[in-house]
Design an enzyme around this catalytic site. Structure first.
Site, PDB file in Angstrom:
ATOM      1  N   GLY A 150      -0.339 -10.215  47.716  1.00 43.86           N
ATOM      2  CA  GLY A 150      -0.259  -9.173  48.740  1.00 43.86           C
ATOM      3  C   GLY A 150      -0.877  -7.879  48.239  1.00 43.86           C
ATOM      4  O   GLY A 150      -1.914  -7.891  47.564  1.00 43.86           O
ATOM      5  N   CYS A 151      -0.237  -6.786  48.564  1.00 40.48           N
ATOM      6  CA  CYS A 151      -0.782  -5.482  48.170  1.00 40.48           C
ATOM      7  C   CYS A 151      -0.608  -5.221  46.673  1.00 40.48           C
ATOM      8  O   CYS A 151      -1.126  -4.228  46.155  1.00 40.48           O
ATOM      9  CB  CYS A 151      -0.141  -4.371  48.985  1.00 40.48           C
ATOM     10  SG  CYS A 151      -0.681  -4.440  50.702  1.00 40.48           S
ATOM     11  N   SER A 152       0.108  -6.086  45.963  1.00 34.31           N
ATOM     12  CA  SER A 152       0.238  -5.952  44.509  1.00 34.31           C
ATOM     13  C   SER A 152      -0.828  -6.766  43.782  1.00 34.31           C
ATOM     14  O   SER A 152      -0.720  -6.984  42.563  1.00 34.31           O
ATOM     15  CB  SER A 152       1.627  -6.434  44.064  1.00 34.31           C
ATOM     16  OG  SER A 152       2.634  -5.815  44.811  1.00 34.31           O
ATOM     17  N   SER A 153      -1.859  -7.228  44.498  1.00 31.67           N
ATOM     18  CA  SER A 153      -2.825  -8.161  43.899  1.00 31.67           C
ATOM     19  C   SER A 153      -3.534  -7.597  42.669  1.00 31.67           C
ATOM     20  O   SER A 153      -3.678  -8.298  41.658  1.00 31.67           O
ATOM     21  CB  SER A 153      -3.860  -8.586  44.948  1.00 31.67           C
ATOM     22  OG  SER A 153      -3.270  -9.451  45.891  1.00 31.67           O
ATOM     23  N   GLY A 333      -4.403  -4.230  47.995  1.00 27.06           N
ATOM     24  CA  GLY A 333      -4.389  -4.140  46.529  1.00 27.06           C
ATOM     25  C   GLY A 333      -5.282  -3.049  45.966  1.00 27.06           C
ATOM     26  O   GLY A 333      -5.095  -2.626  44.821  1.00 27.06           O
TER      27      GLY A 333
END
Ligand code: COA
Length: 372
Positions: A150-153, A333
């Site tokens: 997700g956005c933590s990629s 990310g």
């Protein structure tokens, strides 16, 4: 175990800029046409508003690969030209632009890199890996693979790359995060149509000799990830999708584009995010006050302010935790890395900073950095 540094960062922002007014005008035109089409069939769809978007999220503009398709009320989606299998794919091309800048920034030749990790919230396809296509186009050696969180990629890839280099398993790892989030975004959904923009980032991770310093670069002191399952940000499109349909060749869009329960994500990730920050720093005998700068995920200005207020016990200004969300929207990310790249030149040797991304999963990824 080796010391590790981020020695190069590259950013690619598409030229096409879209303001809230432009987005809202096309959305409202689509709503009016749709309401006219539906007639008395159910409650009318509601307009979006620039005032709401700015107040609720802090976003003023975002950049897109194809604003024309998105702003066309007859289409409400980007239009990407079809490319044959022997042409460079769009996602690889987008990532390459950032990757080349990261290598230039580090002054490292592609053949001296022995791993590419393409980590993004949405991959264009499953295989062959986009990372391998980037490897081929750049001319890096060794291996490559794709991953996503997700956005933590990008932050999760930093966790992996740092530990591969620290252990000596890889010599130099290039993280590439091409986020083309407009592709899976439902521009007809009032709750989410304004949130995301497109951007690509890349970071080169290298080892350092004992006692070596790279002035102006960041040593990666430690990294961490945390996850907890939640469906509050979800995209169901996958390889099993058509098999779940009565008509396997008519795949519906409902559930197969990004959907989120924004206010629940806001509350739950704010609580988890501040706890992650405080606990991760405490493991190193540090507190938020010891950080010269925070480069947080760029999803919502009020959310970041709240996370920091909980972590610090007081309000924290933008000098401490810069925002780029107003210009670029939520670039998944890429956001925290753009914040890092645009806001570190004034830092002094020895200053600490924390890169911290959060998003779907739920997921959180952090990197404790120190300016050399
Ligand atoms: N224009 C006008 N009004 C809108 C609107 C729009 N585009 N979208 C929603 N609204 C309305 C809602 O219908 C609701 O109206 P009601 O009070 O009459 O029911 C009201 O605004 C509030 O909606 P809500 O969803 O509670 O807004 P919010 O303040 O939570 O802001 C987000 C919405 C998405 C901006 C916010 O929740 C957010 O950013 N959450 C975090 C998302 C996140 O971090 N995601 C991670 C992805 S990486």
């Amino acid at each position: 175990m080796k010391r590790v540094a981020i020695t190069g960062i590259g950013i690619e922002i598409p030229a096409g800029k879209v303001t809230n007014d432009e987005l809202v005008t096309s959305f409202n035109a689509w709503v009016d046409a749709e309401n006219a089409r539906r007639g008395d069939d159910g409650p009318p769809l509601q307009h979006s508003s620039t005032a709401f978007i700015e107040h609720a999220s802090g976003i003023k503009t975002r950049h897109m690969i194809d604003p024309a398709g998105v702003l066309d009320p007859q289409r409400m989606a980007p239009r990407f030209a079809h490319r044959d299998d022997d042409q460079l794919s769009l996602m690889a091309e987008f990532g390459l632009a950032a990757a080349r800048r990261a290598l230039d920034d580090a002054d490292v030749a592609a053949e001296d890199v022995d791993m590419v990790i393409c980590s993004a919230s949405h991959q264009q396809r499953s295989y062959p890996a986009i990372g391998i296509e980037i490897q081929q186009a750049l001319g890096t050696r060794g291996g490559a693979f794709d991953m996503g969180l997700g956005c933590s990629s990008a932050a999760a890839a930093l966790h992996i790359a740092t530990n591969l280099v620290r252990s000596g398993a890889q010599r130099r790892v290039l993280i590439v995060t091409p986020e083309i989030v407009t592709a899976p975004l439902d521009f007809r959904d009032r709750q989410t149509h304004f949130i995301f923009g497109d951007a690509a980032v890349a970071m080169l991770i290298e080892p350092m000799e004992e006692g070596e310093a790279r002035p102006g670069r960041f040593e990666v002191l430690d990294t961490r990830t945390w996850t907890q399952f939640s469906s509050n940000i979800r995209n169901n499109l996958g390889h099993f999708t058509r098999a779940e349909q009565d008509d396997p060749y008519a795949v519906p869009l409902e559930g197969n584009l990004i959907k989120q329960v924004g206010n629940r994500v806001f509350k739950e990730v704010t609580v988890a995010g501040h706890k992650f920050i405080v606990d991760f720093l405490a493991e190193h005998g540090l507190t938020p006050h010891d950080m010269r700068r925070f480069w947080l995920h760029q999803a919502n200005a009020r959310m970041n302010a709240m996370i920091l207020k909980l972590a610090f016990g007081e309000e924290v200004g933008h000098d401490r935790a810069p925002m780029v969300l107003d210009k670029y929207g939520n670039t998944a990310g890429a956001g925290a890395v753009i914040a890092l790249q645009e806001n570190h030149k004034d830092m002094k040797p020895g200053d600490y900073g924390l890169l911290c991304a959060f998003g779907a999963g739920y997921s959180i990824g952090g990197g404790l950095l120190r300016m050399m």
